[in-house]
Design a protein around this motif. Structure first.
Motif, PDB file in Angstrom:
ATOM      1  N   LEU A 113       0.843  -1.201   0.000  1.00 40.14           N
ATOM      2  CA  LEU A 113       0.000   0.000   0.000  1.00 40.14           C
ATOM      3  C   LEU A 113       0.870   1.240   0.000  1.00 40.14           C
ATOM      4  O   LEU A 113       1.869   1.317   0.712  1.00 40.14           O
ATOM      5  CB  LEU A 113      -0.903   0.018   1.244  1.00 40.14           C
ATOM      6  CG  LEU A 113      -1.654   1.341   1.503  1.00 40.14           C
ATOM      7  CD1 LEU A 113      -2.783   1.521   0.504  1.00 40.14           C
ATOM      8  CD2 LEU A 113      -2.189   1.399   2.926  1.00 40.14           C
ATOM      9  N   LYS A 114       0.471   2.201  -0.802  1.00 42.32           N
ATOM     10  CA  LYS A 114       1.100   3.528  -0.759  1.00 42.32           C
ATOM     11  C   LYS A 114       0.002   4.551  -1.005  1.00 42.32           C
ATOM     12  O   LYS A 114      -0.697   4.494  -2.026  1.00 42.32           O
ATOM     13  CB  LYS A 114       2.189   3.642  -1.816  1.00 42.32           C
ATOM     14  CG  LYS A 114       3.036   4.920  -1.683  1.00 42.32           C
ATOM     15  CD  LYS A 114       4.180   4.905  -2.667  1.00 42.32           C
ATOM     16  CE  LYS A 114       5.063   6.147  -2.526  1.00 42.32           C
ATOM     17  NZ  LYS A 114       5.782   6.187  -1.236  1.00 42.32           N
ATOM     18  N   THR A 115      -0.169   5.464  -0.062  1.00 48.41           N
ATOM     19  CA  THR A 115      -1.114   6.557  -0.275  1.00 48.41           C
ATOM     20  C   THR A 115      -0.321   7.825  -0.599  1.00 48.41           C
ATOM     21  O   THR A 115       0.744   8.052  -0.038  1.00 48.41           O
ATOM     22  CB  THR A 115      -2.005   6.805   0.958  1.00 48.41           C
ATOM     23  OG1 THR A 115      -1.217   7.324   2.037  1.00 48.41           O
ATOM     24  CG2 THR A 115      -2.681   5.524   1.411  1.00 48.41           C
ATOM     25  N   ILE A 116      -0.855   8.599  -1.529  1.00 51.09           N
ATOM     26  CA  ILE A 116      -0.171   9.812  -1.975  1.00 51.09           C
ATOM     27  C   ILE A 116      -1.090  11.015  -1.765  1.00 51.09           C
ATOM     28  O   ILE A 116      -2.122  11.135  -2.427  1.00 51.09           O
ATOM     29  CB  ILE A 116       0.237   9.704  -3.464  1.00 51.09           C
ATOM     30  CG1 ILE A 116       1.112   8.474  -3.682  1.00 51.09           C
ATOM     31  CG2 ILE A 116       0.943  10.955  -3.939  1.00 51.09           C
ATOM     32  CD1 ILE A 116       0.556   7.491  -4.654  1.00 51.09           C
ATOM     33  N   GLN A 117      -0.730  11.861  -0.782  1.00 48.12           N
ATOM     34  CA  GLN A 117      -1.504  13.074  -0.462  1.00 48.12           C
ATOM     35  C   GLN A 117      -2.991  12.749  -0.291  1.00 48.12           C
ATOM     36  O   GLN A 117      -3.861  13.498  -0.749  1.00 48.12           O
ATOM     37  CB  GLN A 117      -1.317  14.125  -1.557  1.00 48.12           C
ATOM     38  CG  GLN A 117       0.120  14.589  -1.745  1.00 48.12           C
ATOM     39  CD  GLN A 117       0.687  15.292  -0.524  1.00 48.12           C
ATOM     40  OE1 GLN A 117       1.534  14.760   0.165  1.00 48.12           O
ATOM     41  NE2 GLN A 117       0.216  16.493  -0.260  1.00 48.12           N
ATOM     42  N   LEU A 118      -3.278  11.655   0.371  1.00 45.62           N
ATOM     43  CA  LEU A 118      -4.659  11.190   0.522  1.00 45.62           C
ATOM     44  C   LEU A 118      -5.446  12.117   1.451  1.00 45.62           C
ATOM     45  O   LEU A 118      -5.028  12.383   2.582  1.00 45.62           O
ATOM     46  CB  LEU A 118      -4.666   9.767   1.079  1.00 45.62           C
ATOM     47  CG  LEU A 118      -6.022   9.072   1.192  1.00 45.62           C
ATOM     48  CD1 LEU A 118      -6.642   8.873  -0.192  1.00 45.62           C
ATOM     49  CD2 LEU A 118      -5.879   7.736   1.906  1.00 45.62           C
ATOM     50  N   SER A 119      -6.604  12.589   0.964  1.00 42.84           N
ATOM     51  CA  SER A 119      -7.424  13.512   1.745  1.00 42.84           C
ATOM     52  C   SER A 119      -8.897  13.156   1.623  1.00 42.84           C
ATOM     53  O   SER A 119      -9.352  12.658   0.590  1.00 42.84           O
ATOM     54  CB  SER A 119      -7.233  14.963   1.273  1.00 42.84           C
ATOM     55  OG  SER A 119      -5.888  15.376   1.427  1.00 42.84           O
ATOM     56  N   LYS A 120      -9.639  13.405   2.711  1.00 41.26           N
ATOM     57  CA  LYS A 120     -11.087  13.239   2.706  1.00 41.26           C
ATOM     58  C   LYS A 120     -11.707  14.423   3.434  1.00 41.26           C
ATOM     59  O   LYS A 120     -11.413  14.680   4.608  1.00 41.26           O
ATOM     60  CB  LYS A 120     -11.491  11.935   3.397  1.00 41.26           C
ATOM     61  CG  LYS A 120     -12.994  11.712   3.461  1.00 41.26           C
ATOM     62  CD  LYS A 120     -13.605  11.575   2.070  1.00 41.26           C
ATOM     63  CE  LYS A 120     -15.107  11.282   2.141  1.00 41.26           C
ATOM     64  NZ  LYS A 120     -15.705  11.196   0.778  1.00 41.26           N
ATOM     65  N   LYS A 121     -12.559  15.151   2.723  1.00 40.89           N
ATOM     66  CA  LYS A 121     -13.175  16.354   3.277  1.00 40.89           C
ATOM     67  C   LYS A 121     -14.676  16.182   3.367  1.00 40.89           C
ATOM     68  O   LYS A 121     -15.317  15.700   2.423  1.00 40.89           O
ATOM     69  CB  LYS A 121     -12.835  17.559   2.396  1.00 40.89           C
ATOM     70  CG  LYS A 121     -13.253  18.903   2.966  1.00 40.89           C
ATOM     71  CD  LYS A 121     -12.781  20.042   2.067  1.00 40.89           C
ATOM     72  CE  LYS A 121     -13.111  21.400   2.677  1.00 40.89           C
ATOM     73  NZ  LYS A 121     -12.663  22.510   1.808  1.00 40.89           N
ATOM     74  N   TYR A 122     -15.242  16.514   4.518  1.00 41.94           N
ATOM     75  CA  TYR A 122     -16.686  16.514   4.713  1.00 41.94           C
ATOM     76  C   TYR A 122     -17.128  17.959   4.909  1.00 41.94           C
ATOM     77  O   TYR A 122     -16.772  18.597   5.907  1.00 41.94           O
ATOM     78  CB  TYR A 122     -17.076  15.675   5.926  1.00 41.94           C
ATOM     79  CG  TYR A 122     -16.793  14.195   5.761  1.00 41.94           C
ATOM     80  CD1 TYR A 122     -17.643  13.386   5.011  1.00 41.94           C
ATOM     81  CD2 TYR A 122     -15.676  13.615   6.357  1.00 41.94           C
ATOM     82  CE1 TYR A 122     -17.399  12.033   4.854  1.00 41.94           C
ATOM     83  CE2 TYR A 122     -15.417  12.261   6.211  1.00 41.94           C
ATOM     84  CZ  TYR A 122     -16.288  11.471   5.457  1.00 41.94           C
ATOM     85  OH  TYR A 122     -16.033  10.131   5.306  1.00 41.94           O
ATOM     86  N   LYS A 123     -17.868  18.482   3.946  1.00 43.79           N
ATOM     87  CA  LYS A 123     -18.288  19.882   3.949  1.00 43.79           C
ATOM     88  C   LYS A 123     -17.060  20.794   4.059  1.00 43.79           C
ATOM     89  O   LYS A 123     -16.281  20.899   3.137  1.00 43.79           O
ATOM     90  CB  LYS A 123     -19.303  20.134   5.063  1.00 43.79           C
ATOM     91  CG  LYS A 123     -20.628  19.406   4.831  1.00 43.79           C
ATOM     92  CD  LYS A 123     -21.647  19.758   5.886  1.00 43.79           C
ATOM     93  CE  LYS A 123     -22.982  19.047   5.611  1.00 43.79           C
ATOM     94  NZ  LYS A 123     -23.987  19.359   6.642  1.00 43.79           N
ATOM     95  N   HIS A 124     -16.859  21.420   5.233  1.00 38.67           N
ATOM     96  CA  HIS A 124     -15.757  22.373   5.350  1.00 38.67           C
ATOM     97  C   HIS A 124     -14.568  21.814   6.121  1.00 38.67           C
ATOM     98  O   HIS A 124     -13.542  22.488   6.260  1.00 38.67           O
ATOM     99  CB  HIS A 124     -16.244  23.660   6.041  1.00 38.67           C
ATOM    100  CG  HIS A 124     -17.402  24.320   5.331  1.00 38.67           C
ATOM    101  ND1 HIS A 124     -17.287  24.847   4.065  1.00 38.67           N
ATOM    102  CD2 HIS A 124     -18.693  24.491   5.715  1.00 38.67           C
ATOM    103  CE1 HIS A 124     -18.458  25.344   3.698  1.00 38.67           C
ATOM    104  NE2 HIS A 124     -19.328  25.136   4.669  1.00 38.67           N
ATOM    105  N   ASP A 125     -14.692  20.599   6.653  1.00 39.72           N
ATOM    106  CA  ASP A 125     -13.641  20.043   7.507  1.00 39.72           C
ATOM    107  C   ASP A 125     -13.004  18.811   6.881  1.00 39.72           C
ATOM    108  O   ASP A 125     -13.686  17.979   6.259  1.00 39.72           O
ATOM    109  CB  ASP A 125     -14.204  19.668   8.887  1.00 39.72           C
ATOM    110  CG  ASP A 125     -14.733  20.873   9.639  1.00 39.72           C
ATOM    111  OD1 ASP A 125     -14.078  21.925   9.583  1.00 39.72           O
ATOM    112  OD2 ASP A 125     -15.804  20.758  10.273  1.00 39.72           O
ATOM    113  N   TYR A 126     -11.701  18.683   7.086  1.00 41.26           N
ATOM    114  CA  TYR A 126     -10.962  17.509   6.621  1.00 41.26           C
ATOM    115  C   TYR A 126     -10.931  16.445   7.720  1.00 41.26           C
ATOM    116  O   TYR A 126     -10.515  16.717   8.853  1.00 41.26           O
ATOM    117  CB  TYR A 126      -9.518  17.880   6.261  1.00 41.26           C
ATOM    118  CG  TYR A 126      -9.364  18.509   4.900  1.00 41.26           C
ATOM    119  CD1 TYR A 126      -9.213  17.723   3.768  1.00 41.26           C
ATOM    120  CD2 TYR A 126      -9.367  19.902   4.762  1.00 41.26           C
ATOM    121  CE1 TYR A 126      -9.064  18.310   2.515  1.00 41.26           C
ATOM    122  CE2 TYR A 126      -9.224  20.491   3.515  1.00 41.26           C
ATOM    123  CZ  TYR A 126      -9.072  19.681   2.395  1.00 41.26           C
ATOM    124  OH  TYR A 126      -8.932  20.255   1.151  1.00 41.26           O
TER     125      TYR A 126
END
Length: 305
Positions: free
Chosen positions: A6-19
């Motif tokens: 596994l390698k994640t690259i700049q992985l982001s998850k945003k809900y509305k205004h918050d990460y």
């Protein structure tokens, strides 16, 4: 060269205004037992859900088994996961639960049922309904469900949560057995560093959705190991004096010239011996922390940024 599972690259998850997760870069090699450590709400479960396809990234990439595949479709067939507790039917036996999941997953043949029960130590539960299982047995059944398809990569979300000490030991020994005997790569999330420390070969410390640090078990031990930190004007000569005049060999010279001495020796004796040999003392202190203190200091520092 060991391949990446596994390698994640700049992985982001945003809900509305918050990460929930922001710019996370994780690397897991084949054969690792990777401990993802963080307080409740730090983003651990979100990362696991993104990897397993139960949620979709707002940005960034996930590379599984060496390939960056946004859909994760084929890669997911090579994974097993227990996210947010095992899914089981309380009025069925362990074997019946496994049979339901075997049919749902389209796994041919029933041979995997007996093999999986044997693997997770539930072979002798017979006609006992799952509702009468201990919490530890239920967790082992959840791992068994995740192992039905004989995955290469196992993902477990808080597998020891709520267990008594004996239950924790059973789950830990099971995971080590799977890693040792089947060569299984494992990703485990937990908020208990002391428990993961007995199991994981590599750690990722996450706080408020960000990965603060990624380090091996050996590196973590070195950071937490009690030692005397010595800084003199000539580290090469300092090391020679420590070995020759004090008779100590359990030390290492760091890239910045700092000497870490792991032997228990009175700090005044060290100072006097180095000074008597013409060395200028720039720094001398006792260092080292418990695992919990190290984690608390790291997370506490992140909160003040």
């Amino acid at each position: 060269m060991t391949s990446n599972i596994l390698k994640t690259i700049q992985l982001s998850k945003k809900y509305k205004h918050d990460y929930a997760v922001r710019d996370v870069n994780i690397t897991i090699k084949k054969g690792d037992i990777y401990g993802l450590i963080g307080r409740n709400g730090a983003g651990k479960s979100t990362i696991l859900r993104l990897i397993t396809g139960l949620a979709f990234p707002s940005s960034g990439k996930i590379a599984l088994f060496g390939d960056a595949n946004p859909g994760l479709n084929e890669a997911q067939k090579r994974m097993g996961a227990m996210i947010e507790g095992p899914a089981y039917f309380p009025n069925m036996t362990a074997a019946e639960n496994l049979e339901v999941h075997r049919l749902q997953k389209g796994i041919p043949g029933k041979d995997c049922i007996g093999k999986t029960l044997e693997l997770v130590g539930l072979r002798n539960t017979g006609e006992k309904k799952v509702k009468h299982f201990s919490l530890g047995m239920k967790q082992r059944l959840g791992i068994g469900i995740a192992m039905l398809s004989d995955p290469e990569f196992l993902i477990l979300d808080e597998p020891t949560n709520g267990l008594d000490p004996m239950g924790m030991i059973e789950i830990r020994e099971l995971i080590q057995k799977l890693n040792r005997e089947k060569g299984l790569t494992v990703l485990i999330s937990s908020h208990i560093l002391s428990e993961l420390h007995q199991l994981a070969t590599k750690f990722g410390i996450i706080h408020k959705g960000r990965l603060l640090e990624e380090l091996t078990a050996k590196e973590l031990d070195q950071k937490c190991r009690k030692h005397i930190r010595i800084k003199v004007d000539d580290s090469t000569k300092g090391a020679t004096v420590i070995e020759r005049d004090l008779g100590l060999t359990d030390f290492e010279v760091m890239p910045d010239g700092t000497i870490k001495l792991y032997s228990e020796t009175h700090i005044r004796t060290i100072s006097r011996t180095l000074t008597d040999n013409g060395l200028i003392m720039e720094h001398l202190s006792q260092n080292g922390d418990s695992l919990e203190n190290y984690f608390t200091k790291l997370v506490g520092g992140a909160e003040n940024e």
